[in-house]
Write an enzyme that holds these catalytic residues in place. Structure first.
Site, PDB file in Angstrom:
ATOM      1  N   HIS A  51      35.030  45.335  54.621  1.00 59.04           N
ATOM      2  CA  HIS A  51      35.915  45.649  53.512  1.00 59.04           C
ATOM      3  C   HIS A  51      37.293  46.026  54.062  1.00 59.04           C
ATOM      4  O   HIS A  51      37.481  46.184  55.269  1.00 59.04           O
ATOM      5  CB  HIS A  51      35.327  46.793  52.677  1.00 59.04           C
ATOM      6  CG  HIS A  51      34.102  46.407  51.924  1.00 59.04           C
ATOM      7  ND1 HIS A  51      33.489  47.228  51.006  1.00 59.04           N
ATOM      8  CD2 HIS A  51      33.361  45.262  51.930  1.00 59.04           C
ATOM      9  CE1 HIS A  51      32.432  46.621  50.491  1.00 59.04           C
ATOM     10  NE2 HIS A  51      32.338  45.432  51.051  1.00 59.04           N
ATOM     11  N   GLU A  53      39.181  48.706  54.017  1.00 59.49           N
ATOM     12  CA  GLU A  53      39.372  49.969  54.726  1.00 59.49           C
ATOM     13  C   GLU A  53      38.900  49.871  56.177  1.00 59.49           C
ATOM     14  O   GLU A  53      39.540  50.396  57.092  1.00 59.49           O
ATOM     15  CB  GLU A  53      38.601  51.091  54.019  1.00 59.49           C
ATOM     16  CG  GLU A  53      38.993  51.293  52.562  1.00 59.49           C
ATOM     17  CD  GLU A  53      38.124  50.498  51.598  1.00 59.49           C
ATOM     18  OE1 GLU A  53      37.802  51.015  50.528  1.00 59.49           O
ATOM     19  OE2 GLU A  53      37.782  49.332  51.912  1.00 59.49           O
ATOM     20  N   CYS A  78      34.054  52.095  48.485  1.00 61.38           N
ATOM     21  CA  CYS A  78      32.662  52.062  48.018  1.00 61.38           C
ATOM     22  C   CYS A  78      31.859  53.199  48.632  1.00 61.38           C
ATOM     23  O   CYS A  78      32.202  53.737  49.687  1.00 61.38           O
ATOM     24  CB  CYS A  78      32.024  50.714  48.334  1.00 61.38           C
ATOM     25  SG  CYS A  78      31.878  50.362  50.094  1.00 61.38           S
ATOM     26  N   CYS A  87      32.253  52.412  52.650  1.00 60.71           N
ATOM     27  CA  CYS A  87      33.580  52.614  53.227  1.00 60.71           C
ATOM     28  C   CYS A  87      33.993  54.078  53.193  1.00 60.71           C
ATOM     29  O   CYS A  87      34.729  54.548  54.065  1.00 60.71           O
ATOM     30  CB  CYS A  87      34.613  51.766  52.484  1.00 60.71           C
ATOM     31  SG  CYS A  87      34.433  50.002  52.791  1.00 60.71           S
ATOM     32  N   ALA A 157      48.308  21.133  30.056  1.00 61.22           N
ATOM     33  CA  ALA A 157      49.673  20.601  30.097  1.00 61.22           C
ATOM     34  C   ALA A 157      49.946  19.930  28.764  1.00 61.22           C
ATOM     35  O   ALA A 157      49.083  19.238  28.219  1.00 61.22           O
ATOM     36  CB  ALA A 157      49.819  19.601  31.236  1.00 61.22           C
ATOM     37  N   ARG A 192      42.527  26.543  41.287  1.00 58.24           N
ATOM     38  CA  ARG A 192      41.091  26.225  41.364  1.00 58.24           C
ATOM     39  C   ARG A 192      40.435  26.934  42.547  1.00 58.24           C
ATOM     40  O   ARG A 192      39.299  27.403  42.452  1.00 58.24           O
ATOM     41  CB  ARG A 192      40.902  24.708  41.503  1.00 58.24           C
ATOM     42  CG  ARG A 192      41.205  23.906  40.249  1.00 58.24           C
ATOM     43  CD  ARG A 192      41.004  22.414  40.499  1.00 58.24           C
ATOM     44  NE  ARG A 192      41.284  21.627  39.307  1.00 58.24           N
ATOM     45  CZ  ARG A 192      41.171  20.299  39.256  1.00 58.24           C
ATOM     46  NH1 ARG A 192      40.796  19.627  40.341  1.00 58.24           N
ATOM     47  NH2 ARG A 192      41.437  19.657  38.134  1.00 58.24           N
ATOM     48  N   LEU A 212      37.304  17.628  39.579  1.00 57.09           N
ATOM     49  CA  LEU A 212      37.301  19.090  39.380  1.00 57.09           C
ATOM     50  C   LEU A 212      37.060  19.860  40.673  1.00 57.09           C
ATOM     51  O   LEU A 212      36.368  20.877  40.686  1.00 57.09           O
ATOM     52  CB  LEU A 212      36.249  19.483  38.329  1.00 57.09           C
ATOM     53  CG  LEU A 212      36.409  18.851  36.934  1.00 57.09           C
ATOM     54  CD1 LEU A 212      35.317  19.379  36.001  1.00 57.09           C
ATOM     55  CD2 LEU A 212      37.793  19.125  36.353  1.00 57.09           C
ATOM     56  N   GLU A 293      40.019  23.822  31.819  1.00 53.71           N
ATOM     57  CA  GLU A 293      41.096  22.831  31.932  1.00 53.71           C
ATOM     58  C   GLU A 293      41.065  21.778  30.826  1.00 53.71           C
ATOM     59  O   GLU A 293      41.809  20.799  30.887  1.00 53.71           O
ATOM     60  CB  GLU A 293      41.050  22.171  33.309  1.00 53.71           C
ATOM     61  CG  GLU A 293      41.441  23.107  34.440  1.00 53.71           C
ATOM     62  CD  GLU A 293      41.858  22.360  35.705  1.00 53.71           C
ATOM     63  OE1 GLU A 293      42.017  21.127  35.654  1.00 53.71           O
ATOM     64  OE2 GLU A 293      42.025  23.024  36.742  1.00 53.71           O
ATOM     65  N   THR A 298      37.641  22.218  23.327  1.00 52.95           N
ATOM     66  CA  THR A 298      36.965  23.251  24.127  1.00 52.95           C
ATOM     67  C   THR A 298      37.824  24.498  24.223  1.00 52.95           C
ATOM     68  O   THR A 298      37.342  25.631  24.031  1.00 52.95           O
ATOM     69  CB  THR A 298      36.659  22.710  25.535  1.00 52.95           C
ATOM     70  OG1 THR A 298      35.813  21.575  25.430  1.00 52.95           O
ATOM     71  CG2 THR A 298      35.979  23.772  26.391  1.00 52.95           C
TER      72      THR A 298
END
Length: 351
Positions: A51, A53, A78, A87, A157, A192, A212, A293, A298
């Protein structure tokens, strides 16, 4: 307090380096300061690694300075054992006695316990510096834990006269229709790589046969989420090629002729609230973020269900005069950018 804000801002900047690689962990940044000089920095490693830290502390060359130093961290350290030890324990064991924390961790496994452990072990802790900014930097993580669903980004777009697609003729029925320029397209591939899943509807797949995946940027391709109520998508299309983990939401009882690699079929009721059902399934699968997208239908479904957190809208310099109308969102325009010939608007809900 201003000096604390300076170093927490640096933590937020560092945290961006882990975006897209740390999930299901949050992406956190940390700096260690001694005598107004940063002597150590770190951000969350890819999942299973150190992590922020720990990376910051281990980057300090002269460990004897830690007892007089202050550790800054964008999110509460954590306090539980996961892939790595807590941590908060590591900070205390390193000898650090001063800590500044941007915001608390809403995860029930932490939720103040890390702060309490440090305070109980003679560490002076300040909490809530640039809290809003720190929460925004981990908006995916907080949305997932608080709303029990992925953080949802709508992206499309549209032409300068408000259309998302032109009227298709027989030659363009199965070809991508580019409205945005190549620079905007590269930015989309960067996005993405930062999100855990990407979703499109049936018509978008049939018309564009998209891959995709991430091709114009480095990084991991997101999980593909496909809506196909009646199993109309041809089996030889890219989204079913097995190259990326793919989830298909359907109500059809039709079976694939053979088991497809990296493919999961999820059955939902298409006469009900489809967006909510999708969110419920993805939450159970520990998917923290998703970029949608297309297509227009949708996207409108998620807008109408109030299941969105951000809309990223490219406005190209083309005009169609007729075609498929672009979705509309009722929100606040947070940012407007020029991407060469395109305009990019970032819109967030009014709530």
């Amino acid at each position: 307090m201003k000096i604390h804000e300076k170093y927490i801002r640096r933590c937020i900047e560092l945290s961006k380096n882990g975006l897209g690689t740390t999930r299901p962990n949050p992406s956190v940044g940390s700096v260690i300061v001694y005598d107004k000089i940063i002597i150590g920095e770190g951000y969350t490693s890819s999942y299973g690694g150190n992590h922020a830290e720990v990376n910051a502390i281990e980057s300090v060359k002269d460990k004897s300075l830690l007892k007089k130093a202050t550790i800054y961290v964008s999110l509460e350290p954590c306090s539980h054992h996961g892939k790595t030890p807590p941590c908060s324990n590591f900070i205390v064991d390193s000898g650090i006695r001063n800590a500044v924390v941007g915001c608390l961790d809403d995860n029930s496994l932490v939720s103040g316990a890390g702060i309490k452990f440090m305070r109980d072990n003679a560490c002076n802790v300040i909490v809530g510096v640039l809290e809003k900014e720190c929460r925004v930097s981990n908006k995916r993580f907080f949305t997932f834990h608080n709303k029990k669903r992925p953080y949802i980004i709508l992206k499309w777009a549209e032409s300068s006269d408000g259309f998302i697609d032109k009227i298709r003729d027989e030659y363009s029925l199965t070809q991508p229709n580019w409205i945005s320029n190549i620079y905007s397209q590269q930015i989309v591939h960067q996005w993405r790589s930062e999100e855990q899943a990407i979703m499109v509807g049936t018509n978008t797949v049939i018309q564009d046969n998209p891959k995709l995946n991430v091709r114009k940027w480095s990084g991991q391709s997101p999980v593909r989420v496909i809506l196909d109520n009646l199993m109309r998508i041809p089996l030889d299309f890219h989204v079913l090629d097995g190259s990326v983990e793919t989830i298909v939401f359907t109500s059809s009882t039709s079976l694939f002729p053979d088991k497809k690699k990296n493919l999961t079929i999820e059955y939902i009721d298409y006469s009900g609230n489809v967006p909510q059902q999708i969110c419920d399934v993805l939450y159970r699968k520990n998917i923290q973020s998703m970029i949608i997208e297309g297509g227009a239908q949708t996207i409108r479904g998620f807008v109408n269900s109030d299941l969105w957190d951000e809309a990223r809208i490219f406005i190209g310099d083309v005009q169609y005069k007729e075609g498929v109308k672009a979705p509309q969102v009722n929100g606040l325009t947070e940012k407007t950018l020029n991407i060469n010939t395109d305009i990019l608007k970032i819109v967030i809900p009014l709530i």
